[in-house]
Write an enzyme that holds these catalytic residues in place. Structure first.
Site, short mmCIF file in Angstrom:
data_model
loop_
_atom_site.label_atom_id
_atom_site.label_comp_id
_atom_site.label_asym_id
_atom_site.label_seq_id
_atom_site.Cartn_x
_atom_site.Cartn_y
_atom_site.Cartn_z
N ASP A 1 32.97 17.54 -28.96
CA ASP A 1 33.40 16.25 -28.69
C ASP A 1 32.43 15.17 -29.52
O ASP A 1 31.36 15.68 -30.17
CB ASP A 1 33.17 15.92 -27.25
CG ASP A 1 33.85 14.67 -26.55
OD1 ASP A 1 34.41 13.88 -27.59
OD2 ASP A 1 33.65 14.36 -25.63
N ASP B 1 40.79 10.02 -26.45
CA ASP B 1 40.55 9.52 -25.04
C ASP B 1 41.67 8.50 -24.88
O ASP B 1 41.51 7.27 -25.08
CB ASP B 1 39.19 8.80 -24.98
CG ASP B 1 38.01 9.73 -25.02
OD1 ASP B 1 38.24 10.91 -24.43
OD2 ASP B 1 36.96 9.33 -25.29
N GLU C 1 32.57 12.35 -34.55
CA GLU C 1 33.00 11.62 -35.68
C GLU C 1 32.24 11.32 -36.62
O GLU C 1 32.51 11.04 -37.80
CB GLU C 1 33.60 10.39 -34.94
CG GLU C 1 34.96 10.17 -34.36
CD GLU C 1 34.61 10.99 -33.05
OE1 GLU C 1 35.60 11.65 -32.69
OE2 GLU C 1 33.69 11.07 -32.32
#
Length: 797
Positions: A405, A483, A408
């Protein structure tokens, strides 16, 4: 009309006349008077790479996206010329390169125009950034449609829109938010019923404009790197997607349990909570294969540690869960807490494994643990070190999967929510700034994680899930769409995103069922489960801050609906596994938007809701509250309503009843759908028979069923079972032939045929030319029990 001279005054530069051509086997180099080079490589008859360099220079050729095992080979390549063009011809394409400008036109062998440059390649030297802003513009035609680009949360057809690719932590993104988590600079054009694809392999922040700025122009550009794109011709969309997936790589088969139902929340702790959740699944008889631990299982959010207060003996807990059929999956983020007493931080610091700022110090940013440093996963040495960190977690404690997670990479409390541009990366020996490495950071983290999980879970198969991805990530990892929010709009988005990811080479994808942020109503949760069980990756996940989101968190009616659909998914496991086998071997997407299924039908070009699950099942989710049904488009062909077995003609809109406990589902005539009995988890039961739902058609139709040991690598040594079925239906008889490949012995010795839609009364049945006693036929359900190795069955009316 803007002339080139005006554009040049705006800083754009263009190639001029070709002065030199040379050929090296499959590659042609065209050099212009002003020193622009076009390197044109024929990879396949229908796949051609265009790469442009300026100042007479081509950069060192390197790509994270292209699969090193991508097999290339073409049948024909010839170079010719006429007065105005240099002409490159393959067995499928004619490429005309204009002598005075390098502008290209691409035609099929019959001379139909597929794609042509408008201004073509042009560039702007950027002295502030260093290097070029590279641009490509293509002419678009009325009615041309565009698809792809990964996880964009918008209408399936991209025409009239502009998008950027820059992996972004987009908590609670909305219907038009752009960019979000993934960067997949690949799109499919559909013009005059012919499909082609363009993959712009440039990791900088690329932008795509599909006729937004100018109605007849599609363009793409990036503020650095090369103009380097692959042109992939169909004419079938399926050929474009398969060729793109071959180019950027196919995944290996996952263990079958990863296609079961998964339950997640931020966060399940302490151990008693995790055990309680597991017990409730088994008590309520709701199938489940995976339980996820979010960041709170760690000691102060330090990766590769356990909070001993919450989880005093993780190895024992993981084993006890496994004994009850639950695989444990844990989260691992890239941010490593700055703490001189923390072994992971110390090792990385001593070895210089962290990303550095231009002036030398380590890049520091705030994430969950507070101040963190970040490993440079674009460095092969760092990837190898990172893989080794999974020894305890996976190899000793027994965790079966890892989800990455925040990769990015996400950084808190800074304007861009990520690293600054001046951060330096190794980029596998091609040092660069974060502008170039940003979009691949998450994929290289997932790759390093995959190498580690694969090594230590051996002889089993790994599961890795990532939030951020660049083209080619599917070789290492599955993904989810990040999300999202518990709203009906997000149910619509979820349906679109997974279809789009499947078109973009990344089929093993799902959404946070029920929504991550906020709290769904029972009705929304029920409708989301109904959609989610048809997504390749099927996981409920929520932030848990507004209430619980387990299947039993609403009321008995919703619990029963959730159980019904999760059970349905488990019965479809052999069908899902076969879909994955076709994806892993042929690059065939697991879900197919209607336009992929039937591009000849203009009605499909703007459909977003309906999709094909595998090859034969059409699903249309209910995405509005208080619905008792909906209008939908049934694709061309003939179909059976899955619930009622009613036979319908497609190619039309129709109303379908679907109360809260139902979803519209149709099975294509001639399909043979393999089904297992319901299990509470994969491997709970020994499968005593394979049930085949056989949907009669007056036609000849092929199907297949792939099986193996469901985990491990024996299948690579030939220990798999691939049953190929040929159904031949006539007005008064039905014949099914079976040919079996592979040498895996399935545990069942009976195949049970469930015959649906026979237009005649059965008078006799022959199995391998021996008469079958009709007293053994279940008259009501038309069940027919056969030995698993039968060769041919004839059902005669």
């Amino acid at each position: 009309m803007i002339t080139n001279t005006e554009l040049e005054q705006k800083g754009n530069q263009f190639p001029n006349s070709v002065k030199n051509i040379r050929q090296e086997v499959d590659t042609l180099y065209f050099t212009t008077e002003n020193n622009v080079i076009l390197e044109l490589t024929v990879l396949r008859d229908s796949v051609v790479r265009f790469r442009y360099g300026t100042r007479g220079i081509l950069e060192e050729d390197f790509s994270y996206a292209i699969d090193p095992d991508n097999h290339i080979g073409y049948n024909h390549l010839e170079l010719s010329e006429n007065k105005n063009f240099h002409i490159v011809t393959t067995a499928k394409l004619i490429i005309k390169i204009e002598k005075i400008s390098l502008q290209t036109k691409i035609l099929d062998t019959e001379g139909n125009l597929i794609n042509e440059d408008e201004l073509g390649f042009h560039y702007e030297e950027s002295f502030t950034l260093g290097g070029n802003i590279v641009k490509m513009s293509k002419r678009s035609h009325p009615g041309e449609a565009f698809y792809g680009l990964g996880d964009k949360p918008v209408h399936l057809n991209l025409r009239g829109r502009r998008f950027s690719n820059w992996a972004t932590d987009s908590y609670a993104f909305g219907k038009e938010t752009d960019p979000i988590y993934k960067s997949v600079p690949f799109y499919i054009g559909l013009k005059d019923k012919r499909a082609y694809g363009i993959f712009f392999d440039n990791t900088f922040k690329s932008t795509f404009d599909f006729c937004q700025e100018r109605l007849d122009v599609t363009s793409f550009w990036a503020p650095g790197g090369e103009m380097n794109y692959y042109f992939i011709y169909g004419p079938e969309m399926s050929e474009v997607v398969q060729n793109y997936t071959h180019l950027t790589g196919k995944p290996e088969l996952p263990p079958l349990w990863t296609l079961g139902f998964q339950q997640c929340k931020w966060s399940y702790y302490p151990e008693s909570t995790v055990k309680g959740i597991a017990k409730k699944f088994r008590d309520l008889k709701i199938p489940c294969d995976g339980i996820y631990l979010d960041i709170d299982y760690m000691e102060g959010f330090r990766c590769f540690t356990w909070n001993k207060e919450y989880f005093p003996d993780p190895k024992r807990m993981v084993k006890e869960l496994l004994n009850d059929g639950f695989k444990t999956i844990v989260i691992i983020d890239p941010g490593i807490k700055i703490d001189p007493d923390y072994w992971v931080y110390k090792e990385a610091l001593e070895n210089g494994y962290f990303c550095k700022r231009a002036d030398g110090p380590d890049m520091i940013g705030k994430v969950w643990p507070g101040e963190c440093a970040f490993p440079d996963y674009t460095n092969p040495e760092v990837r190898e070190w990172w893989a080794g960190l999974f020894k305890e977690l996976v190899g000793e404690i027994g965790v079966r999967g890892v989800w990455n997670d925040m990769n990015e990479p996400a950084v808190m409390e800074v304007p861009g929510k990520t690293f600054p541009d001046d951060v330096r990366h190794d980029f596998d020996g091609h040092p660069c700034s974060h502008r170039k490495a940003h979009n691949v950071y998450g994929t290289q983290m997932a790759r390093a994680t995959y190498e580690g999980v694969k090594k230590y879970v051996y002889p089993k198969r790994p599961l890795v899930i990532t939030r951020s991805a660049y083209s080619g990530a599917q070789r290492f990892t599955s993904s989810w769409t990040g999300d999202n929010v518990a709203t009906w709009e997000h149910l619509w988005i979820a349906n679109n995103q997974v279809q789009r990811m499947c078109l973009s080479g990344m089929s093993f994808t799902g959404t946070d069922i029920g929504g991550f942020a906020e709290q769904p109503t029972g009705e929304l949760f029920a409708r989301w489960i109904q959609l989610g069980v048809f997504h390749p990756f099927c996981r409920v996940h929520s932030s848990g801050h507004h209430g619980d989101q387990e299947p039993w968190s609403f009321d008995d009616e919703v619990t029963d609906i959730a159980r019904k659909f999760i059970e349905l998914r488990y019965t479809f496991l052999p069908y899902l596994y076969t879909m994955f086998y076709e994806y892993a071997t042929e690059g065939i997407p697991m879900l197919k938007p209607l336009v992929y299924f039937d591009q000849e039908d203009p009605h499909t070009h703007y459909r977003t809701d309906e999709f094909i699950f595998g090859n034969n099942i059409l699903v249309c989710p209910i995405i509005e509250p208080n619905s008792k049904g909906r209008r939908m488009y049934l694709a061309r062909g003939r179909w059976y309503n899955f619930w009622t077995e009613e036979y319908l003609e497609g190619g039309r809109e129709l109303w379908v009843d679907a109360d809260i406990d139902s979803i519209p589902m149709f099975v294509q005539e001639g399909a043979i759908i393999p089904r297992y009995p319901v299990q509470q988890y994969v491997g709970e039961l020994s499968i005593e028979e394979l049930k085949l739902d056989v949907y009669y058609a007056e036609d000849t139709i092929d199907s297949q069923v792939y099986e193996d040991a469901n985990d491990g690598y024996d299948y690579k040594k030939g220990r798999y079972s691939l049953r190929n079925f040929k159904l031949r239906g006539k007005a008064t008889d039905l014949t099914i032939q079976q040919h079996k490949g592979g040498n895996f012995e399935t545990e069942y010795d009976t195949i049970k045929l469930h015959l649906i839609g026979l237009p005649f009364r059965i008078k006799k049945i022959k199995v391998d030319n021996v008469a079958y006693d009709l007293n053994n036929l279940d008259k009501e359900d038309k069940f027919l029990k056969l030995p698993e190795d039968f060769s041919v069955v004839q059902i005669i009316g």
